[in-house]
Design a protein around this motif. Structure first.
Motif: not given
Length: 138
Positions: A41-49, A85-94
């Motif tokens: 449920s955690k996404l890696f976000i690259g290219g963040v300004s 950065g990282f964005v962690d969601f409560a649900e994997k589907d999200n």
């Protein structure tokens, strides 16, 4: 789904290598690359300004579901964003919906590169695959 297939292919290729040609430390790779796990449920976000902060990143991703945590990596010396950065969601589907919708989209002028974050294994061996002959075998 694409990453899962890639890991399965890697594990099959590693399993096909004759055991006498593989060092012991490389043989532990399959236990850390289990393909039966679903995406996290955690996404890696690259290219963040550099002008993006945690709140603006949370606002950008909250339309896909409940965001449990947002972290941006900062340089210790300058205090400036390191661009990911990282964005962690409560649900994997999200998380899956957000990845599909936001990957490649622009946020404050920069396209985002989004993938599922890999869980850090503390205390586990670091395995770096090296193909070909080692120096001692030459």
């Amino acid at each position: 789904m694409m990453m899962r297939n890639g890991i399965e292919l890697l594990v099959r290729r590693v399993a096909a290598i004759p055991q006498h040609s593989v060092s012991f430390s490389f043989q532990v790779l399959p236990q850390f690359c289990t393909s039966s796990e679903s995406p996290s449920s955690k996404l890696f976000i690259g290219g963040v300004s550099w002008s993006v902060d945690e709140q603006s990143l949370k606002d950008a991703f909250s339309s896909f579901g409940e965001v449990a945590e947002v972290r941006i990596a900062y340089d210790k010396g300058s205090g400036r964003s390191r661009g990911f950065g990282f964005v962690d969601f409560a649900e994997k589907d999200n998380a899956l919906s957000a990845k599909d919708a936001m990957d490649g989209k622009g946020l404050l002028g920069r396209p985002l590169r989004i993938s599922f974050a890999l869980e850090r294994v503390r205390g586990g061996p670091v395995v770096v695959p090296r193909f070909g002959k080692s120096k001692r075998d030459r």
